[in-house]
Design an enzyme around this catalytic site. Structure first.
Site, PDB file in Angstrom:
ATOM      1  CG  MET A  76      -1.854   1.139   1.327  1.00 53.90           C
ATOM      2  SD  MET A  76      -3.144   0.881   2.534  1.00 53.90           S
ATOM      3  CE  MET A  76      -2.261   1.031   4.080  1.00 53.90           C
ATOM      4  CG  LEU A  77       4.520   3.671   2.393  1.00 60.14           C
ATOM      5  CD1 LEU A  77       3.913   5.069   2.279  1.00 60.14           C
ATOM      6  CD2 LEU A  77       5.311   3.533   3.696  1.00 60.14           C
ATOM      7  CG  ASP A 135      11.699 -13.569   0.467  1.00 59.84           C
ATOM      8  OD1 ASP A 135      11.725 -12.808   1.463  1.00 59.84           O
ATOM      9  OD2 ASP A 135      11.363 -14.764   0.530  1.00 59.84           O
ATOM     10  CB  THR A 155       1.348  -5.419   7.426  1.00 57.97           C
ATOM     11  OG1 THR A 155       0.830  -6.089   6.271  1.00 57.97           O
ATOM     12  CG2 THR A 155       2.549  -4.590   7.021  1.00 57.97           C
ATOM     13  CG  ASP A 182       0.926   3.204  15.727  1.00 54.26           C
ATOM     14  OD1 ASP A 182       1.222   2.383  14.821  1.00 54.26           O
ATOM     15  OD2 ASP A 182      -0.254   3.387  16.088  1.00 54.26           O
ATOM     16  CE1 TYR A 238       3.494  -4.970  11.724  1.00 56.02           C
ATOM     17  CE2 TYR A 238       2.690  -3.442  13.391  1.00 56.02           C
ATOM     18  CZ  TYR A 238       3.139  -3.684  12.107  1.00 56.02           C
ATOM     19  OH  TYR A 238       3.241  -2.645  11.211  1.00 56.02           O
ATOM     20  CE  LYS A 271       7.400  -2.283  11.006  1.00 54.06           C
ATOM     21  NZ  LYS A 271       7.779  -2.406   9.571  1.00 54.06           N
ATOM     22  CD1 TRP A 293      -3.558   3.923  14.064  1.00 56.71           C
ATOM     23  CD2 TRP A 293      -5.482   5.024  13.932  1.00 56.71           C
ATOM     24  NE1 TRP A 293      -4.197   3.799  15.278  1.00 56.71           N
ATOM     25  CE2 TRP A 293      -5.384   4.466  15.224  1.00 56.71           C
ATOM     26  CE3 TRP A 293      -6.625   5.780  13.619  1.00 56.71           C
ATOM     27  CZ2 TRP A 293      -6.378   4.623  16.204  1.00 56.71           C
ATOM     28  CZ3 TRP A 293      -7.593   5.938  14.592  1.00 56.71           C
ATOM     29  CH2 TRP A 293      -7.479   5.362  15.865  1.00 56.71           C
TER      30      TRP A 293
HETATM   31  N1  LIG Z   1      -0.873  -0.190   7.545  1.00 62.00           N
HETATM   32  C1  LIG Z   1      -0.695   0.486   8.667  1.00 62.00           C
HETATM   33  O1  LIG Z   1      -1.663   0.934   9.300  1.00 62.00           O
HETATM   34  C2  LIG Z   1       0.688   0.757   9.187  1.00 62.00           C
HETATM   35  C3  LIG Z   1       0.829   1.489  10.368  1.00 62.00           C
HETATM   36  C4  LIG Z   1       2.116   1.740  10.843  1.00 62.00           C
HETATM   37  C5  LIG Z   1       3.221   1.288  10.154  1.00 62.00           C
HETATM   38  N2  LIG Z   1       3.057   0.546   9.023  1.00 62.00           N
HETATM   39  C6  LIG Z   1       4.260   0.089   8.323  1.00 62.00           C
HETATM   40  O2  LIG Z   1       4.264   0.713   7.047  1.00 62.00           O
HETATM   41  C7  LIG Z   1       4.946  -0.121   6.114  1.00 62.00           C
HETATM   42  C8  LIG Z   1       4.092  -0.316   4.881  1.00 62.00           C
HETATM   43  O3  LIG Z   1       2.885  -0.935   5.290  1.00 62.00           O
HETATM   44  P1  LIG Z   1       1.656  -1.133   4.305  1.00 62.00           P
HETATM   45  O4  LIG Z   1       0.458  -0.765   5.074  1.00 62.00           O
HETATM   46  O5  LIG Z   1       1.949  -0.535   2.980  1.00 62.00           O
HETATM   47  O6  LIG Z   1       1.684  -2.710   4.243  1.00 62.00           O
HETATM   48  P2  LIG Z   1       1.329  -3.745   3.069  1.00 62.00           P
HETATM   49  O7  LIG Z   1       0.363  -3.140   2.118  1.00 62.00           O
HETATM   50  O8  LIG Z   1       0.968  -5.001   3.793  1.00 62.00           O
HETATM   51  O9  LIG Z   1       2.716  -3.890   2.347  1.00 62.00           O
HETATM   52  C9  LIG Z   1       3.737  -4.698   2.820  1.00 62.00           C
HETATM   53  C10 LIG Z   1       4.389  -5.274   1.608  1.00 62.00           C
HETATM   54  O10 LIG Z   1       5.495  -6.086   2.047  1.00 62.00           O
HETATM   55  C11 LIG Z   1       5.512  -7.217   1.196  1.00 62.00           C
HETATM   56  N3  LIG Z   1       6.275  -8.289   1.812  1.00 62.00           N
HETATM   57  C12 LIG Z   1       5.904  -9.130   2.803  1.00 62.00           C
HETATM   58  N4  LIG Z   1       6.897 -10.006   3.063  1.00 62.00           N
HETATM   59  C13 LIG Z   1       7.912  -9.700   2.222  1.00 62.00           C
HETATM   60  C14 LIG Z   1       9.192 -10.248   2.000  1.00 62.00           C
HETATM   61  N5  LIG Z   1       9.637 -11.298   2.686  1.00 62.00           N
HETATM   62  N6  LIG Z   1       9.974  -9.691   1.040  1.00 62.00           N
HETATM   63  C15 LIG Z   1       9.532  -8.630   0.328  1.00 62.00           C
HETATM   64  N7  LIG Z   1       8.326  -8.082   0.484  1.00 62.00           N
HETATM   65  C16 LIG Z   1       7.530  -8.612   1.424  1.00 62.00           C
HETATM   66  C17 LIG Z   1       4.069  -7.571   0.991  1.00 62.00           C
HETATM   67  O11 LIG Z   1       3.916  -8.386  -0.151  1.00 62.00           O
HETATM   68  P3  LIG Z   1       2.818  -9.578  -0.156  1.00 62.00           P
HETATM   69  O12 LIG Z   1       1.534  -8.931   0.277  1.00 62.00           O
HETATM   70  O13 LIG Z   1       2.845 -10.016  -1.554  1.00 62.00           O
HETATM   71  O14 LIG Z   1       3.325 -10.567   0.830  1.00 62.00           O
HETATM   72  C18 LIG Z   1       3.475  -6.181   0.777  1.00 62.00           C
HETATM   73  O15 LIG Z   1       3.582  -5.800  -0.578  1.00 62.00           O
HETATM   74  C19 LIG Z   1       5.287  -1.414   6.864  1.00 62.00           C
HETATM   75  O16 LIG Z   1       6.597  -1.304   7.364  1.00 62.00           O
HETATM   76  C20 LIG Z   1       4.320  -1.394   8.041  1.00 62.00           C
HETATM   77  O17 LIG Z   1       4.833  -2.122   9.136  1.00 62.00           O
HETATM   78  C21 LIG Z   1       1.825   0.278   8.520  1.00 62.00           C
END
Ligand SMILES: NC(=O)c1ccc[n+]([C@@H]2O[C@H](COP(=O)([O-])OP(=O)(O)OC[C@H]3O[C@@H](n4cnc5c(N)ncnc54)[C@H](OP(=O)(O)O)[C@@H]3O)[C@@H](O)[C@H]2O)c1
Length: 285
Positions: free
Chosen positions: A1-2, A26, A52, A92, A115, A119, A141
């Site tokens: 997503m990000l 990977d 995530t 967070d 989780y 992190k 969020w």
């Molecule tokens: N979403 C939130 O509310 C939130 C809040 C605070 C912080 N964050 C942080 O923000 C960042 C981006 O989050 P997001 O919401 O964009 O999450 P997301 O949409 O779940 O994206 C995470 C990506 O990482 C990929 N991934 C998982 N395992 C992997 C691996 N072994 N090698 C390479 N890629 C891998 C996933 O691919 P697949 O889906 O194909 O496995 C997915 O494309 C993350 O660090 C998350 O912890 C998110």
């Protein structure tokens, strides 16, 4: 997503950017990470890859650690070897969420979830291996067009249900991935010192308040959203009651604050509604 919004934003401001999806790289494969950096020779890497699934991590902590700690460590080691700077995205959830004031970048992180622990371990791996070139950006969020998230879920539920119950005793900062992407670009341009930064929207709201705002933007009656407590909506991973991030380091680096959450939501909304309308049936956000 990000990652998808970040690639788009970097491209639009003229950076030569390569986006690698999970299928392309990977991060748990150390040799593959090193090879990718040798191939692409970036000046800067932003590691958005993460496990995530917060609730699943409680029963799959080893898998969450493999990506969030070891994967981040592999990216940091490859950056150290190649001379690239690294922005590691964190959360967070590294905080317990049990204070009523915003967490500063210097506060002790005491995660209450698997989780959050994974992190935090990723942050530590990055800061240890890249003391002069590692940036940890904690956010919260997140919502955006390219992935399942709370805002898209509420847009869907408004169509499907006459009323919904939403938790009203957890406070946070809904943050649009596009705003965070611009924040990361601003951080990179600022030449701020390496270290920990908090990047989340200004202002505060509960999930209930956010859901009511979404109903309002949809032209639906916000009274169809009813408040409940966390105790009435238990989840495997305990959710922080107050995971609000203070922005002291961001401000000290003279970087423009991220917009207020209500302003951001209004800007993002047409794109989110369109993304939700285009979502294939059977894959609900
Ligand atoms: N979403 C939130 O509310 C939130 C809040 C605070 C912080 N964050 C942080 O923000 C960042 C981006 O989050 P997001 O919401 O964009 O999450 P997301 O949409 O779940 O994206 C995470 C990506 O990482 C990929 N991934 C998982 N395992 C992997 C691996 N072994 N090698 C390479 N890629 C891998 C996933 O691919 P697949 O889906 O194909 O496995 C997915 O494309 C993350 O660090 C998350 O912890 C998110």
């Amino acid at each position: 997503m990000l990652g998808r919004d970040l690639v788009g934003a970097l491209d639009r401001v003229g950076h030569d950017v390569t986006g690698l999806a999970h299928r392309d790289l990977d991060v748990t494969d150390e040799a593959a990470v090193r090879a990718a950096l040798r191939q692409h020779r970036p000046d800067m890497v932003v590691n958005c890859a993460a496990w995530t699934r917060v609730d699943d991590a409680e029963t799959h902590e080893g898998e969450a650690l493999a990506v969030n700690r070891h994967g981040a460590g592999h990216v940091a080691a490859a950056c150290a070897a190649s001379g690239a700077r690294l922005v590691q995205i964190s959360s967070d959830y590294v905080f317990g969420g049990d204070t009523r004031r915003p967490y500063t970048e210097a506060d002790d992180a005491r995660p209450r979830t698997a989780y959050g622990r994974s992190k935090l371990a990723g942050e530590q791996a990055v800061l240890r291996q890249l003391p002069g070139a590692g940036y940890v950006v904690r956010t919260a969020w997140l919502y955006g067009a390219h992935g399942p998230n709370f805002v898209r879920t509420i847009i869907r539920l408004e169509r499907e249900r006459s009323a919904i119950d939403v938790v009203d005793d957890q406070l946070g900062q809904p943050t649009w991935t596009v705003d965070l992407a611009h924040g990361i670009i601003a951080l990179e341009r600022s030449r701020a010192a390496p270290g920990v930064y908090h990047a989340s929207s200004s202002g505060l709201v509960t999930w209930f308040g956010l859901a009511r705002e979404i109903f309002g933007l949809l032209g639906a009656d916000p009274a169809r959203v009813r408040p409940i407590t966390t105790a009435e909506y238990p989840s495997p991973a305990p959710r922080p009651a107050c995971s609000v991030l203070g922005h002291d380091a961001w401000a000290a680096a003279h970087i423009e604050p991220l917009p207020d959450w209500q302003v951001a939501l209004r800007c993002a909304f047409p794109e989110l509604v369109a993304a939700q309308a285009a979502a294939p049936a059977g894959r609900p956000a």
